[in-house]
Write an enzyme that holds these catalytic residues in place. Structure first.
Site, PDB file in Angstrom:
ATOM      1  N   HIS A  56     -45.906  -1.362  26.606  1.00 24.31           N
ATOM      2  CA  HIS A  56     -46.142  -2.615  25.868  1.00 24.31           C
ATOM      3  C   HIS A  56     -45.973  -3.802  26.805  1.00 24.31           C
ATOM      4  CE1 HIS A  56     -46.250  -4.919  21.997  1.00 24.31           C
ATOM      5  NE2 HIS A  56     -45.762  -5.844  22.810  1.00 24.31           N
ATOM      6  N   HIS A  58     -47.993  -7.881  28.095  1.00 20.04           N
ATOM      7  CA  HIS A  58     -48.983  -8.937  27.869  1.00 20.04           C
ATOM      8  C   HIS A  58     -49.408  -9.485  29.225  1.00 20.04           C
ATOM      9  CE1 HIS A  58     -48.607  -9.302  23.440  1.00 20.04           C
ATOM     10  NE2 HIS A  58     -47.404  -8.789  23.682  1.00 20.04           N
ATOM     11  N   GLN A 151     -53.729 -12.246  18.298  1.00 20.54           N
ATOM     12  CA  GLN A 151     -52.429 -12.918  18.370  1.00 20.54           C
ATOM     13  C   GLN A 151     -52.165 -13.826  17.163  1.00 20.54           C
ATOM     14  OE1 GLN A 151     -49.791 -13.562  21.376  1.00 20.54           O
ATOM     15  NE2 GLN A 151     -48.977 -13.770  19.300  1.00 20.54           N
ATOM     16  N   HIS A 209     -48.327  -4.880  16.866  1.00 20.12           N
ATOM     17  CA  HIS A 209     -47.083  -5.630  16.778  1.00 20.12           C
ATOM     18  C   HIS A 209     -46.694  -5.581  15.297  1.00 20.12           C
ATOM     19  CE1 HIS A 209     -48.339  -7.128  20.649  1.00 20.12           C
ATOM     20  NE2 HIS A 209     -47.295  -7.936  20.751  1.00 20.12           N
ATOM     21  N   GLU A 212     -42.099  -7.804  13.856  1.00 21.02           N
ATOM     22  CA  GLU A 212     -41.287  -8.449  14.897  1.00 21.02           C
ATOM     23  C   GLU A 212     -40.590  -9.648  14.250  1.00 21.02           C
ATOM     24  OE1 GLU A 212     -41.595 -10.185  19.464  1.00 21.02           O
ATOM     25  OE2 GLU A 212     -43.431  -9.770  18.341  1.00 21.02           O
ATOM     26  N   ASP A 308     -42.857  -5.869  27.901  1.00 18.38           N
ATOM     27  CA  ASP A 308     -43.376  -6.900  27.014  1.00 18.38           C
ATOM     28  C   ASP A 308     -43.805  -8.149  27.780  1.00 18.38           C
ATOM     29  OD1 ASP A 308     -44.204  -8.098  24.685  1.00 18.38           O
ATOM     30  OD2 ASP A 308     -42.216  -8.453  23.868  1.00 18.38           O
TER      31      ASP A 308
END
Length: 425
Positions: A56, A58, A151, A209, A212, A308
């Protein structure tokens, strides 16, 4: 052979072995391999492991810390807002440059496979174009798997679903989502259904996701597991973060974990970021933020740790070191027993490899000749020391070397050098 690593310790403690590599594959693993090679490495009892895997990340945001400003509150929501401010100023050249620099760091850390989410809510799909190009460039030395990540919410953001489908057509591998960021709980559940149905139609994996949040009523993982079971996506779906689970009551979790196991849904915790971004509204006692890693593992769920973020709107630190991730995960989850610590090592190696569906991964004859030589004798020592990667091998070729960590002392009557290891032999 092309390469032989002599006197290697393996994670399964089977004793020292020689590992022979030829034509990009592991050709032999024997205690005393009677063969020669163009290059040999003497591991001298050090641990040799399959490469680290980050399940995971970005990469579209990495190394952008401070652009256009710093996250003053340090919160998840300000990070999302900050990323929204940055998007109009993004260029493909800058995105590619930062991502390639991070991939250099990753290789040096023995991190040879990464699953990266890429934002698809910008209709230009600049980040998608950039990371598809990065994926092409790094293919000889790093496996980069991309997730189409809406997102701003696939239903909340106009055109996001069409953008997601365009991203898949451009070469993105996995369907992503963020149900807890939709406007309502009902919209969140609807987004899970929509995205899972699309993944099932296209034969794709799913990584969302999910929850969270510190809100124990954020329960989209339940919907994700149910849709996985309904659509026959068993073994192809992952819930990332799952931080709301740390605030759920035990009775509900006792139902949820078996549902996840029945559906074959995997879980990814992100220790460095979960412990940083969650619990922000708490005074004391303050919640840890990370999902229930030991309970999920005990319940038969495949659990991985992800990095992450590295130097981006959400996190100002990081260097691509999955041993640092395992080290934090071990502490946050209070997994300090011998088997538990080894399980944390698995959470940055073989577990994420399983989630990504990596083929021919591992230290076995016939597997890809990919490995890392660590300046440690076993997985626990590797985590404790965040051990140096003295050699990183990709398809039988050494692609990175680092010196072992040694300190020279000038103390009367004491050793001249220390390596921070305890010799129990």
């Amino acid at each position: 052979m092309d390469l032989i690593i002599r006197r290697a310790a393996l994670a399964d403690s089977r004793g020292l072995v020689d590992i022979g590599m030829e034509a990009g594959r592991i050709a032999a693993i024997e205690p005393h391999l009677a063969a020669t090679a163009r290059e040999e490495i003497d591991a001298n009892g050090s641990l040799v492991t399959a490469p680290f895997v980050d399940a995971h990340f970005h990469m579209d945001a990495t190394l952008s810390y401070g652009l256009p400003r710093v996250n003053a509150s340090g919160t998840l929501l300000e990070g999302i807002a900050l990323w929204g401010e940055l998007k109009p100023d993004l260029t493909q050249e800058a995105l590619v440059g930062r991502a390639l620099q991070y991939c250099d760091w990753a290789v040096a850390r023995g991190l040879l496979a990464i699953r990266s989410h890429v934002d698809v809510c910008d209709p230009r799909l600049l980040a998608v174009e950039a990371l598809v190009e990065v994926k092409r460039r790094v293919k000889p030395y790093l496996d980069l798997q991309l997730v189409a990540f809406p997102q701003d919410g696939v239903l909340r953001s106009a055109g996001a679903f069409e953008n997601l489908k365009r991203a898949i057509a451009m070469g993105v591998d996995v369907v992503g989502g963020i149900p807890h960021f939709e406007r309502t709980m009902a919209d969140g559940a609807a987004s899970v259904k929509l995205l899972c149905e699309y993944a099932a139609e296209q034969g794709l994996r799913v990584d969302m996701h999910c929850d969270e949040s510190d809100d124990p009523m954020s329960r989209h993982i339940e919907t994700l597991a149910a849709e996985t079971h309904r659509l026959g996506l068993h073994g192809r779906v992952t819930g990332s973060h799952l931080t709301s689970m740390h605030s759920m009551d035990n009775y509900y979790v006792s139902k949820l974990i078996p549902l996840m196991r029945e559906a074959g849904v995997a879980a990814i915790a992100n220790p460095l970021i979960n412990i940083t971004l969650q619990g922000r509204s708490d005074t004391y006692p303050k919640r840890r933020g990370m999902t229930r890693v030991p309970e999920l593992m005990a319940g038969g769920i495949t659990v991985a740790f992800g990095h992450d973020c590295v130097m981006d709107p959400w996190y100002s630190l990081g260097s691509g070191d999955m041993l640092e991730v395992a080290h934090m995960g071990l502490h946050v989850a209070q997994m300090t027993g011998v088997d538990a610590m080894r399980a944390c090592f698995d959470a940055v190696t073989k577990n994420p490899a399983r989630i990504l569906g990596l083929e021919d991964y591992g230290i076995e004859v016939g597997c890809n000749a990919d490995c890392v030589v660590l300046d440690a004798r076993d997985p626990i020592e590797a985590i404790r020391l965040r051990a140096a990667r003295t050699a990183v091998v990709r398809r039988g070729k050494v692609v990175s070397r680092s010196p072992a960590v040694r300190a020279t002392l000038a103390l009367e009557g004491r050793p001249s050098e220390v390596d921070f290891r305890i010799d129990r032999r």
